[in-house]
Write a protein that holds these residues in place. Structure first.
Motif, mmCIF file in Angstrom:
data_model
loop_
_atom_site.group_PDB
_atom_site.id
_atom_site.type_symbol
_atom_site.label_atom_id
_atom_site.label_comp_id
_atom_site.label_asym_id
_atom_site.label_seq_id
_atom_site.Cartn_x
_atom_site.Cartn_y
_atom_site.Cartn_z
ATOM 1 N N SER A 51 -21.164 -13.673 11.292
ATOM 2 C CA SER A 51 -20.111 -14.124 10.327
ATOM 3 C C SER A 51 -20.481 -15.535 9.578
ATOM 4 N N LYS B 83 -21.167 -15.703 5.418
ATOM 5 C CA LYS B 83 -20.465 -16.599 4.580
ATOM 6 C C LYS B 83 -21.368 -17.502 3.767
ATOM 7 N N ILE C 264 -13.247 -12.841 3.632
ATOM 8 C CA ILE C 264 -14.307 -13.505 3.181
ATOM 9 C C ILE C 264 -14.064 -13.855 1.815
ATOM 10 N N GLY D 266 -17.199 -8.315 5.133
ATOM 11 C CA GLY D 266 -16.293 -9.423 6.082
ATOM 12 C C GLY D 266 -14.891 -9.259 5.579
#
Length: 405
Positions: free
Chosen positions: A84, A88, A116, A113
């Motif tokens: 994760s 990002k 996001i 995700g």
């Protein structure tokens, strides 16, 4: 802040020939466009930029953005799913990379995700990180395991009620467009492109719920039945549609005022050119790509001739097709679909702006000042836009992101 750009050759986004002229930007909008060698001489401005005969054009729109597909021209990932925190980092990087390459707007075709892209869009809007105007999406919704790769999720299960719950979830998340994978994908699971992954009732529920929620729907659809379901759901955009038959093409033409089409050839050409290491078997992907390109080389010109709004955007983000190469779609449109360079530019600007439903994509008074100053003439050679070094100036929302040297 008033900025005057003079001595430019202006491509306004409509496909018209270049004209010598000047553009005045006041705040975040274009205040005046005038033509002639001495256009807007004496106009009051805080800054005057001499374009020196370079091409001034609208910022480009990526209509099939996958900012969470990690690979970019700056960093290649050899895995599709990232932790994760790394996901990002990659997404924020990819947003900047798109802006670096002249894409001032992007319409998401799905994320890897949850939440996001909403966070990224907010950060871009707040000026916390550079990136294009972004219509954010959430996870691509596909029946669990349908492609044999974890690229999506069912969220809330199957059936019309589950779909309605998913749409409500998307609304609460703050997304702009939900992505429905209606067809399978041969590149991920050979032989699955003809599979239809939703029922008529589920797609009807998606269309009604999205309309009520004020959300758009983006659809991955290859074969006629999937295209039919996408159109019945009121899809804002259909991706691929490679295997459309005459009836499906007619239906796309009938919906041309409401639905856009992005064939997404970038990934196909990149797959055909890819030279993976011996332990990576891309044979099925290459076979599928060759078949799709052969079909689309006939389908795309036929739909264009009938007024369908066809957009660039080619599934960038794979390691063999990284983010940052997005402008290559323009050259593919010229080489494989019979577009003139000016027509390809219009697909990337004016028509993309219509997809975004924003005042972008045209050099026109009153429009948002998303502009590129190009060292070269993309109306003669669209390939010039693949070199970010040829972008002498990038302006988004009236603010200069990349300044002239």
């Amino acid at each position: 802040m008033r900025t005057l750009i003079r001595h430019a050759r202006i491509f306004d986004g409509t496909g018209s020939a270049l004209k010598d002229g000047a553009v005045l930007i006041d705040g975040n909008r274009i205040a005046a466009v005038a033509f002639g060698a001495d256009a807007l001489v004496g106009e009051a401005a805080d800054r005057v930029i001499d374009a020196g005969g370079r091409t001034l054009m609208p910022g480009m729109v990526e209509s099939h953005a996958h900012l969470t597909w990690g690979s970019s021209v700056e960093k290649i990932y050899h895995q599709f799913i990232l932790p994760s925190e790394e996901l990002k980092v990659a997404a924020w990087r990819n947003a900047r990379v798109l802006l670096d390459h002249g894409f001032t707007s992007a319409y998401s075709a799905g994320a890897l995700g949850d939440g996001i892209e909403v966070e990224l869009a907010a950060a871009i809007n707040a000026g916390e990180t550079p990136g294009p105007r972004l219509v954010p999406s959430t996870l691509e919704r596909s029946p669990e395991g349908a492609e044999g790769v974890e690229t999506g999720d069912v969220f809330n299960g199957r059936g019309p009620d589950a779909i309605r719950k998913f749409v409500a979830y998307c609304k609460d998340q703050g997304i702009g467009s939900l992505k429905l994978v209606v067809s399978g994908e041969d590149a991920l699971k050979p032989g699955s492109a003809g599979d239809v992954l939703y029922t008529d009732e589920e797609m009807e529920a998606a269309g009604a719920a999205a309309k009520d929620a004020g959300l758009w729907i983006a659809t991955h659809a290859y074969y006629p039945k999937a295209i039919e379901l996408a159109l019945k759901a009121g899809a804002r955009i259909i991706y691929h549609a490679s295997y459309a038959d005459a009836a499906a093409a007619d239906a796309m033409v009938a919906a041309k005022d409401a639905t856009f089409y992005a064939p997404s050839p970038g990934v196909s050409i990149a797959a055909l050119e890819a030279t993976p290491p011996p332990h990576i078997d891309m044979s099925h992907m290459k076979k599928s790509a060759a078949e799709r390109m052969a079909l689309e080389s006939k389908l795309v010109p036929a739909l264009k001739a009938r007024g369908v709004r066809i957009l660039i955007g080619g599934d960038y983000g794979f390691p063999f097709n990284p983010n940052g190469r997005n402008a290559r779609d323009l050259e593919i449109f010229v080489d494989h679909f019979g577009y003139t360079p000016a027509e390809a530019l219009t697909a990337a600007t004016k028509l993309g702006g219509e997809l975004m439903a924003l005042d972008v994509g045209l050099v026109r008074e009153g429009f948002l000042a998303d502009l590129l100053l190009v060292d070269g003439d993309p109306t003669q050679d669209v390939a010039v836009l693949q070199d970010k070094g040829k972008l002498a100036l990038i302006m988004k929302d009236g603010a200069i992101y990349k300044d002239v040297a």
